[in-house]
Scaffold this motif. Structure first.
Motif, mmCIF file in Angstrom:
data_model
loop_
_atom_site.group_PDB
_atom_site.id
_atom_site.type_symbol
_atom_site.label_atom_id
_atom_site.label_comp_id
_atom_site.label_asym_id
_atom_site.label_seq_id
_atom_site.Cartn_x
_atom_site.Cartn_y
_atom_site.Cartn_z
ATOM 1 N N GLU A 2 -0.583 43.780 91.355
ATOM 2 C CA GLU A 2 -0.180 44.802 90.395
ATOM 3 C C GLU A 2 -0.574 46.192 90.886
ATOM 4 O O GLU A 2 0.167 47.162 90.711
ATOM 5 N N ALA A 3 -1.734 46.289 91.507
ATOM 6 C CA ALA A 3 -2.189 47.587 91.997
ATOM 7 C C ALA A 3 -1.234 48.151 93.040
ATOM 8 O O ALA A 3 -0.915 49.346 93.041
ATOM 9 N N GLN A 60 -2.891 53.933 80.883
ATOM 10 C CA GLN A 60 -1.610 53.332 81.256
ATOM 11 C C GLN A 60 -1.879 51.967 81.851
ATOM 12 O O GLN A 60 -2.391 51.849 82.953
ATOM 13 N N PRO A 61 -1.591 50.892 81.139
ATOM 14 C CA PRO A 61 -1.864 49.558 81.650
ATOM 15 C C PRO A 61 -0.867 49.167 82.725
ATOM 16 O O PRO A 61 -0.017 49.938 83.122
ATOM 17 N N THR A 104 -9.458 68.840 80.451
ATOM 18 C CA THR A 104 -8.874 67.894 81.386
ATOM 19 C C THR A 104 -8.410 66.652 80.644
ATOM 20 O O THR A 104 -9.087 66.169 79.743
ATOM 21 N N ARG A 105 -7.263 66.123 81.034
ATOM 22 C CA ARG A 105 -6.755 64.872 80.491
ATOM 23 C C ARG A 105 -6.738 63.846 81.605
ATOM 24 O O ARG A 105 -6.162 64.079 82.667
ATOM 25 N N VAL A 106 -7.433 62.743 81.386
ATOM 26 C CA VAL A 106 -7.469 61.676 82.376
ATOM 27 C C VAL A 106 -6.457 60.609 81.971
ATOM 28 O O VAL A 106 -6.577 59.992 80.924
ATOM 29 N N ARG A 107 -5.475 60.416 82.820
ATOM 30 C CA ARG A 107 -4.444 59.397 82.585
ATOM 31 C C ARG A 107 -4.875 58.143 83.341
ATOM 32 O O ARG A 107 -5.024 58.189 84.569
ATOM 33 N N ILE A 108 -5.094 57.054 82.626
ATOM 34 C CA ILE A 108 -5.618 55.837 83.247
ATOM 35 C C ILE A 108 -4.514 54.801 83.355
ATOM 36 O O ILE A 108 -3.907 54.417 82.360
ATOM 37 N N ARG A 109 -4.271 54.355 84.565
ATOM 38 C CA ARG A 109 -3.307 53.296 84.836
ATOM 39 C C ARG A 109 -4.089 52.070 85.280
ATOM 40 O O ARG A 109 -4.950 52.185 86.165
ATOM 41 N N THR A 110 -3.852 50.916 84.698
ATOM 42 C CA THR A 110 -4.666 49.738 84.986
ATOM 43 C C THR A 110 -3.848 48.640 85.647
ATOM 44 O O THR A 110 -2.660 48.473 85.384
ATOM 45 N N ALA A 111 -4.529 47.921 86.536
ATOM 46 C CA ALA A 111 -3.936 46.766 87.206
ATOM 47 C C ALA A 111 -4.951 45.640 87.178
ATOM 48 O O ALA A 111 -6.146 45.862 87.401
ATOM 49 N N SER A 134 7.272 57.616 88.565
ATOM 50 C CA SER A 134 7.524 57.138 89.924
ATOM 51 C C SER A 134 6.990 55.744 90.048
ATOM 52 O O SER A 134 6.153 55.298 89.293
ATOM 53 N N SER A 135 7.492 55.005 90.992
ATOM 54 C CA SER A 135 7.047 53.642 91.222
ATOM 55 C C SER A 135 7.148 53.348 92.688
ATOM 56 O O SER A 135 7.774 54.042 93.445
ATOM 57 N N GLY A 136 6.521 52.223 93.086
ATOM 58 C CA GLY A 136 6.552 51.827 94.484
ATOM 59 C C GLY A 136 5.235 52.141 95.150
ATOM 60 O O GLY A 136 4.423 52.892 94.670
#
Length: 444
Positions: A95-96, A21-22, A83-90, A41-43
């Motif tokens: 952005e982080a 997830q970028p 296991t599924r690793v969901r990757i969010r990138t900043a 969710s955000s914030g």
């Protein structure tokens, strides 16, 4: 919003997938090419990490790297990992902060992240640690940069990884290790804080218990105190003993209705007020009337009351004045004879019940050799036998004390045995606070 940054996705294997997830918060699903979605969710979270993945399930990793597409390739998990690793990138700390939500399990910070404007080469990591004090954090270091990686752990990261050594198995294990270690660290810190608070409370409560002021008196003194609430040193019962300059020994025992922390605090206030008023020369009805005023001003509701028994013993130790404010009458034994209750017919009401009450002072002859026991109702309100409905009461207590005196018990041993036997007769712990005092004089 900027366009999503593509993240290389490995080929899917049976039993395990990796999602990325970028910064634009899209999710690439290796099973359905081209499908996108938005995060739930955000914030900025900053206060708590995701606690739902302990021991299994999906993991969400926030990668903070200025070039996630070019320098960070999403690793492929080993087959059968489940296991599924969901990757969010900043790409930067701004952005982080936006992507740091409650569903993040772990944060991977590139130690070479530029643009911090700080000579400290660990500044980006320290910023993340301040931003997310309850999240697990991993440091990503360049190959061979051992010193900086070790420094990352020293300042608060749970572990470090070298960029050139990343693979699916290592990353999954490192994330899980970091998450569990962070949880263990938080639990240990909370336990330590709890212990420190308990120690501080214990020191405070011990400091609030009285120190008898009997210097110069030939009377013996013993006390036993047991609060009714668990893990406490202080309850609604209170007592004190002082000797005034004229040689008179004053003793008091009381009981605030209830046995919680509020009642304990009120009991301490009444005890300190009693000592101050006694040393100022008040006794009998004047003292109790003033204590009632203190109670009326300090109690939280008009339903709160307190019982009290005061005894002032003359300097020669042969006579005493007794005042009862709704409190059980003391026990006395003279010259080794059987114990009996002191007269209680002329007592007054408990403090706080009647606005203009009076408390007569009764004169009592003690004799040359005597023992006087004051107690609160917690000692007599237990059952007379296990499973019985009848209470021990004052008469049962008199019989119990006489039997223990006949067995040769005195002083602290007598009080501890009395409380232990009352608990045994009750068939378990006494539910109310218990305070017992013993004053004595041996005749010449």
């Amino acid at each position: 919003m900027s366009a999503p940054v593509p993240v290389p996705v490995p080929q899917q294997r049976t039993g395990s997938t990796v999602e990325t997830q970028p910064a634009a918060e899209t999710i690439g699903d290796p099973g359905t090419s081209g499908t996108t979605g938005t995060s739930g969710s955000s914030g900025n979270s900053g206060s708590s990490g995701n606690s739902g993945n302990s021991g299994g399930g999906d993991l969400t990793l926030l990668v903070i790297d200025d070039d996630p597409a070019g320098t960070f390739t999403a690793p492929e998990l080993p087959e059968g990992a489940g296991t599924r690793v969901r990757i969010r990138t900043a790409r930067n700390l701004t952005e982080a902060e936006r992507l740091l939500t409650d569903d993040i399990d772990c944060i991977l910070v590139d130690l070479a992240l530029p643009g911090s404007g700080d000579s400290d080469d660990l500044a980006p990591l320290k910023h993340v640690l301040r931003l997310a004090p309850r999240h697990a954090v991993l440091a990503l270091a360049a190959e061979g940069d051992v010193e900086r990686a070790a420094g990352a752990v020293r300042v608060g990261a749970q572990d470090y990884l070298f960029r050139g050594e990343l693979d699916g198995r290592l990353l999954s294990r490192a994330i899980r290790y970091a998450v569990e270690r962070k949880r263990a660290d938080i639990a240990q810190r909370q336990l330590t804080e709890s212990r420190l608070r308990a120690q501080e409370n214990a020191r405070l409560e011990r400091g609030l218990l009285p120190t008898p002021l009997l210097q110069g008196s030939d009377l013996t003194f013993a006390a036993h105190y047991r609060p009714g609430r668990s893990r406490a040193l202080l309850g609604g019962d209170f007592y004190d003993t002082v000797r005034t300059p004229d040689g008179t020994v004053h003793v008091m025992i009381g009981d605030v209705c209830g046995h919680g922390p509020d009642e304990a605090a009120l009991g301490v206030e009444l005890r300190i007020a009693w000592r101050a008023l006694t040393l100022a020369g008040l006794c009998g009805d004047r003292l109790l009337s003033t204590l009632q005023q203190v109670l009326e001003h300090e109690r939280e509701s008009e339903e709160i009351f307190a019982t009290l028994c005061t005894v002032d013993i003359t300097p020669d130790g042969r006579r005493a004045g007794l005042c009862l404010a709704g409190h059980p009458s003391p026990l006395i034994t003279r010259n080794g004879r059987a114990t009996q209750l002191l007269p209680y017919e002329e007592g007054g009401p408990a403090l706080g019940l009647l606005p203009r009450a009076r408390w007569p002072r009764r004169q009592v002859e003690l004799g040359a050799s005597w023992g006087l026991m004051l107690y609160t109702d917690g000692l007599i309100e237990g059952r007379a036998a296990p499973g019985a409905t009848r209470r021990l009461g004052q008469e049962g207590m008199v019989e119990m004390i006489n039997a223990q005196l006949a067995g040769g018990l005195t002083g602290d041993d007598l009080l501890q045995s009395a409380v232990a036997q009352a608990r045994e007769l009750n068939g378990g712990e006494l539910t109310d606070d218990v305070a017992v005092l013993l004053l004595g004089r041996e005749g010449t």
